[in-house]
Design a protein around this motif. Structure first.
Motif, PDB file in Angstrom:
ATOM      1  N   MET A 383     -12.490  11.309  46.612  1.00  0.00           N
ATOM      2  CA  MET A 383     -13.145  12.575  46.629  1.00  0.00           C
ATOM      3  C   MET A 383     -14.401  11.866  45.142  1.00  0.00           C
ATOM      4  O   MET A 383     -13.979  12.134  44.046  1.00  0.00           O
ATOM      5  N   LEU A 384     -15.952  12.775  45.553  1.00  0.00           N
ATOM      6  CA  LEU A 384     -16.935  12.082  44.955  1.00  0.00           C
ATOM      7  C   LEU A 384     -17.542  13.863  45.018  1.00  0.00           C
ATOM      8  O   LEU A 384     -17.509  14.085  45.641  1.00  0.00           O
ATOM      9  N   HIS A 385     -18.425  13.588  43.540  1.00  0.00           N
ATOM     10  CA  HIS A 385     -19.059  14.742  42.674  1.00  0.00           C
ATOM     11  C   HIS A 385     -19.900  14.964  42.016  1.00  0.00           C
ATOM     12  O   HIS A 385     -19.977  13.813  40.656  1.00  0.00           O
ATOM     13  N   ALA A 386     -20.851  14.753  42.767  1.00  0.00           N
ATOM     14  CA  ALA A 386     -22.465  15.335  42.067  1.00  0.00           C
ATOM     15  C   ALA A 386     -22.755  16.301  41.112  1.00  0.00           C
ATOM     16  O   ALA A 386     -21.867  17.338  41.660  1.00  0.00           O
ATOM     17  N   PRO A 387     -22.961  16.428  40.102  1.00  0.00           N
ATOM     18  CA  PRO A 387     -22.940  17.912  39.285  1.00  0.00           C
ATOM     19  C   PRO A 387     -24.177  18.779  39.880  1.00  0.00           C
ATOM     20  O   PRO A 387     -24.709  18.622  39.876  1.00  0.00           O
ATOM     21  N   LEU A 412      -8.727   9.858  45.029  1.00  0.00           N
ATOM     22  CA  LEU A 412      -9.368   8.644  43.898  1.00  0.00           C
ATOM     23  C   LEU A 412     -10.352   9.627  43.129  1.00  0.00           C
ATOM     24  O   LEU A 412     -10.749  10.093  44.511  1.00  0.00           O
ATOM     25  N   THR A 413     -10.830   9.559  42.594  1.00  0.00           N
ATOM     26  CA  THR A 413     -12.338  10.787  42.239  1.00  0.00           C
ATOM     27  C   THR A 413     -13.147   9.579  41.526  1.00  0.00           C
ATOM     28  O   THR A 413     -13.018   8.448  41.059  1.00  0.00           O
ATOM     29  N   CYS A 414     -14.245  10.491  42.132  1.00  0.00           N
ATOM     30  CA  CYS A 414     -15.386  10.012  41.019  1.00  0.00           C
ATOM     31  C   CYS A 414     -16.553  11.265  40.897  1.00  0.00           C
ATOM     32  O   CYS A 414     -17.249  11.460  41.757  1.00  0.00           O
ATOM     33  N   PHE A 415     -17.148  10.821  39.619  1.00  0.00           N
ATOM     34  CA  PHE A 415     -17.999  11.570  38.976  1.00  0.00           C
ATOM     35  C   PHE A 415     -18.953  11.245  38.535  1.00  0.00           C
ATOM     36  O   PHE A 415     -18.928  10.142  37.436  1.00  0.00           O
ATOM     37  N   MET A 416     -19.511  11.190  39.762  1.00  0.00           N
ATOM     38  CA  MET A 416     -21.372  10.809  39.195  1.00  0.00           C
ATOM     39  C   MET A 416     -21.591  10.892  38.000  1.00  0.00           C
ATOM     40  O   MET A 416     -21.716  12.689  37.244  1.00  0.00           O
ATOM     41  N   GLY A 417     -22.656  10.158  37.363  1.00  0.00           N
ATOM     42  CA  GLY A 417     -23.394  11.444  36.386  1.00  0.00           C
ATOM     43  C   GLY A 417     -22.970  11.114  34.947  1.00  0.00           C
ATOM     44  O   GLY A 417     -22.021   9.671  35.037  1.00  0.00           O
TER      45      GLY A 417
END
Length: 914
Positions: A383-387, A412-417
């Motif tokens: 899971m990719l996340h852009a705020p 798996l997670t990816c919190f960009m920023g």
């Protein structure tokens, strides 16, 4: 490898720190503070020749002899010039373990002209004291409440062991892991490794029930490469092993000697680590991410990944990285696509990766993740996340965490920023969910687990049926090599190299040898069609005699010569060119061959070289006189089986060319695999073979054909890093009652199908007596572990015979002996097919394994059996075992001494009087 006394490093009951003081910059003082803060429960002492009553509240003594007891572990933080004498004193006082944190022992002693490190090793040798270090950071074992290091912080308790060669990198790892709330079962760096080496520690931790994974930070492999690979292979069969290996080592040992024909020793390290079944990372940040993944990921179900994000850009980055690593993108089922359509905009892409759209709220993220985890074609979800204002990072993290807790699939997670993403990542860390900064890092971490399972599959795959290699000419091959060495030659002449290949049934082109230009002109008309002429001299009789691009051999060959005039003119020019470069005494005539144009041939470069660390290596790739052969050179450590040979071929771009262009690709690839097996066999048969290069070998519709070869020799025998199949232990026997002919030999991976058939013929009673419980049919992984063994660590002998009701062989019985790392005890087990009782198979197998263990210097062989297994007890007694009932385990222990112990620690291990 030797693990004697290592328990005193990892679980000491008492510790003395030498050189400790209350000064702020005292390394010994820092160690004492760390031990106190970690809650060490054993006895703790400080030793300092200055008059200190205590150091940080710990009683301080002036000398070793003043201590109230001799410690299990001595930690040395004294000045370099005092360390050797201190170690000598510890040895006299029967202290068996010392950890040296002091650095600077590489400097020379002006009086002895030896390094202080060598003096320490010599001081320890007479007393059998084990040394860890020097220049190590120490050791941290949270389960034993022990922080015996100079680390600035303690570590959390976890299930991963870290073994490093760099102390400073180790402290950085501790700081990072603590910040990520990741713990360790053990954490240590070995420094210079004067005594306790990497294989020994790997062996110890591989047996530790609280360690589920091992991380290795590796600068180089010192000492025995066979010990290293054996230890890592053994550990990786039961635990996850990850290696951070840098390409360049800066330091006293940084001058890396490369194997001939290898432009980068990293190729060989890669091959060794793949063969050991581990995953390698090349950057420290990869190791950190892999560490997070390994400690938090659930068991791998497969390698098909589903990706989702609230935008196409991050999805594209992740997908590109996945394909770059040969990963697999999951193909979603129609049911999943329909379910997703109900929560997504009508214009969504209906494919993987899933675009949730920029207006996605946390609820949509969570529901999409839930649906993907239910898809039968999905093994893991990224899971990719852009705020955005629609979906804050923290709210999205909390929603996805609830789904992750309920599914057996990996998420798996990816919190960009950064500004709003940090807290979201902290929530995931606290929940035990892998989380990363970028899409690329996320995919890399996932692929570490995939690579591990791929390597494990290669290590455990069932090899095709074993091909008996004909050996009528092998005596001649050994004589050929020995004759050259007797003449003090470190090479074979061209005609000898051609003969060597012919002796191993490797097809070679008809070659004629001439001493002069006139001889070449007379010889050429005897060959049908056009010819090629090669000048032979003392430099090109060696393999790899070309420049750094591998393109220079064309200068000593003239091709496509038809008429006698062309032959004479071209050979004269060739002779003149060689005469300008080499002195007359180095020239060795010419060889003449038929040209092979018009066959649409592929040219192969294949052969053997010897790596300074890992010994003999087989290489394979594109060949030809005008081609950069180094650009497509792939290597693998011998010995090979057909499965491994095929794996090596698949790494080259030649494999794809053959698959796409050959009208019989399977046969071509099979022939190349058989060629690699013959080279592997040659390495085992001819230990003085240093290098062999076939370039080119032609592959066409007529088969394989060697056009040119060069062979170099060494008076020093090469040592394989992986123990070869012990063919010399094979012997023929006859069954006692029926007289049926059979063979007793070591087991090999190709025996897996027959071993399963053998197991299925055992009665439930025999299975219970062998395993002490009733069990089902063994899995492929279990069978692979039973048949694909490391002959340096264990041995299994089988009795096999031709089938009475058909073709092929069948297994009649098996005996297995597993030896401990110190070669003190070997534990045996034996089982015979029920319908063959009374044929003397048990006696034959037991005598074979007893003699084998005795010849290896094993001190004692032991076994256990159930009290009602009278047959096994009677057989053991007949063979000379001492049988005793073990009331605690409710079994009968059978023991036999094979060799007498020579050291006190061996007697202690065997509970014998000193």
């Amino acid at each position: 490898m030797a693990t004697k006394y290592l328990k005193r490093f990892f679980k000491p009951a008492s510790i003395a720190v030498f050189g400790a003081s209350a000064r702020e910059d005292s390394m010994g003082g820092i160690v004492i503070q760390n031990l106190l803060e970690s809650g060490f429960k054993g006895s703790l002492y400080a030793v300092n020749r200055h008059e200190y009553d205590e150091v940080h509240g710990v009683s301080c003594f002036k000398t070793l002899s003043d201590l109230p007891e001799m410690p299990d572990l001595a930690i040395v933080c004294s000045p370099p010039e005092t360390v050797a004498d201190l170690i000598r004193g510890l040895g006299v006082s029967m202290v068996k373990a010392a950890m040296i944190l002091t650095g600077g022992l590489s400097m020379m002693n002006d009086e002895t002209h030896r390094s202080l490190r060598d003096e320490v090793r010599e001081a320890a040798k007479p007393y059998g004291i084990r040394i860890m270090g020097p220049d190590c950071m120490g050791m941290l074992v949270p389960g034993h409440n022990m922080n015996a290091s100079y680390s600035h912080v303690n570590i959390l308790k976890g299930k991963v062991a870290y073994i490093g060669q760099s102390g400073i990198l180790g402290t950085a790892m501790i700081d990072w892991a603590t910040g990520q709330e990741i713990g360790f079962s053990h954490f240590l760096t070995l420094g210079d490794g004067a005594d306790v080496d990497l294989p020994s520690v790997i062996d110890y931790l591989a047996q530790d029930p609280y360690t589920h994974a091992i991380l290795l930070q590796l600068n180089r492999v010192d000492g025995s490469a066979r010990d290293f690979i054996s230890a890592v292979r053994s550990a990786s069969r039961n635990k996850l092993v990850l290696v951070l290996k840098n390409d360049t080592f800066i330091g006293a040992k940084s001058a890396t000697q490369l194997a001939e024909g290898i432009y980068d020793d990293d190729l060989v390290y890669d091959a060794a680590l793949r063969r050991a079944g581990v995953v390698r990372v090349k950057r420290s940040d990869e190791l950190f991410n892999a560490l997070e993944t390994l400690t938090r990921m659930k068991p791998m179900r497969g390698e098909r990944l589903a990706i989702l994000c609230n935008g196409t850009g991050p999805n594209a980055l992740a997908t590109e990285q996945l394909f770059k690593h040969r990963g697999k993108l999951a193909e979603l089922t129609d049911e999943t696509l329909d379910a997703l359509a109900e929560i997504l905009p009508t214009h969504w892409n209906r494919s993987n990766p899933v675009d949730l759209n920029s207006d996605a709220r946390p609820e949509r993220f969570a529901e999409a993740v839930r649906l993907l985890t239910k898809d039968k074609n999905v093994d893991a979800v990224l899971m990719l996340h852009a705020p955005t204002r629609m979906a804050s990072s923290v709210e999205t993290a909390d929603a996805v965490i609830q789904i992750a807790k309920k599914t057996p699939r990996n998420i798996l997670t990816c919190f960009m920023g950064r500004a709003t993403a940090i807290e979201a990542r902290n929530h995931c860390n606290s929940a035990g969910i892998s989380t990363f900064l970028t899409p690329e890092e996320s995919v890399d971490a996932f692929m570490h687990m995939v690579d591990f399972h791929r390597n494990q599959d290669v290590m455990r795959q069932t090899p095709p049926p074993y091909m008996e290699q004909s050996s009528p000419h092998h005596i001649r091959a050994r004589q050929l090599v020995q004759d050259a060495l007797t003449e003090e030659r470190d090479y074979l002449r061209h005609e000898e190299a051609i003969e060597l290949l012919d002796l191993y049934d490797i097809p070679v082109a008809n070659t004629f040898y001439c001493d002069s230009i006139d001889d070449v002109v007379k010889c050429a008309p005897k060959i049908e069609g056009s010819v090629q002429v090669k000048a032979l001299h003392k430099h090109n009789v060696y393999p790899f005699s070309y420049d750094d691009t591998g393109r220079q051999r064309w200068k000593e060959v003239v091709q496509d010569l038809f008429s006698s005039a062309e032959v004479e003119h071209a050979t004269t020019q060739l002779s003149y060119r060689m005469g300008e470069i080499y002195p007359v005494e180095h020239l060795m005539g010419f060889c003449v061959q038929q040209m092979k144009r018009g066959f649409q041939s592929l040219q192969i470069n294949v052969g053997i070289t010897r790596d300074p660390t890992f010994g003999p290596v087989i290489f394979f790739g594109v060949g030809g006189h005008t081609v950069d052969v180094l650009a497509d050179r792939h290597v693998m450590l011998p010995p090979l089986n057909l499965a491994l040979a095929s794996e090596l071929i698949s790494q080259s771009r030649l494999c794809q060319i053959i698959e796409e262009n050959s009208y019989r690709p399977e046969l071509d690839l099979q022939q190349l695999a058989n060629l690699l097996l013959k080279l592997s066999e040659m390495i085992v048969d001819l230990p003085n073979l240093k290098g062999l290069e076939i370039n080119p070998m032609l592959v066409n519709k007529s088969g394989l054909l060697v056009m040119d070869v060069a062979v170099s020799l060494s008076a020093k025998a090469g040592c394989l890093s992986i123990s070869p199949y012990p063919e010399h232990l094979t012997e023929k026997i006859s069954l006692k009652r029926s007289g049926r002919k059979a063979i007793i030999r070591a087991i090999r991976g190709e025996d897996e199908p027959n071993h399963l058939e053998f197991y299925n013929k055992l009665s439930p009673q025999s299975i219970r007596l062998r395993y002490f419980y009733s069990r089902g049919i063994p899995t492929h992984q279990e069978l692979a572990n039973w048949t694909q063994i490391d002959y340096d660590r264990e041995m299994a002998f089988i009795i096999t015979a031709p089938r009475e009701d058909g073709e092929g062989m069948e297994t009649l019985g098996v005996v297995r002996a597993v030896t401990d790392a110190d070669n003190v005890q070997a534990e045996f087990s034996v089982v015979i097919r029920d319908d063959l009782q009374g044929e003397g198979l048990g006696v034959a197998l037991m005598n074979k394994v007893i003699q084998y263990c005795k010849s290896r210097g094993t001190l004692q062989i032991t076994g256990s059996t159930l009290p009602n297994n009278k047959g096994m007890q009677n057989l053991a007694k007949k063979l000379g075992f001492a049988n005793n009932y073990n009331s605690e385990e409710e079994v009968v222990d059978m023991k036999m001494m094979l060799n007498e112990p020579t050291e006190d620690w061996q007697r202690l291990r065997l509970n014998l009087p000193r």
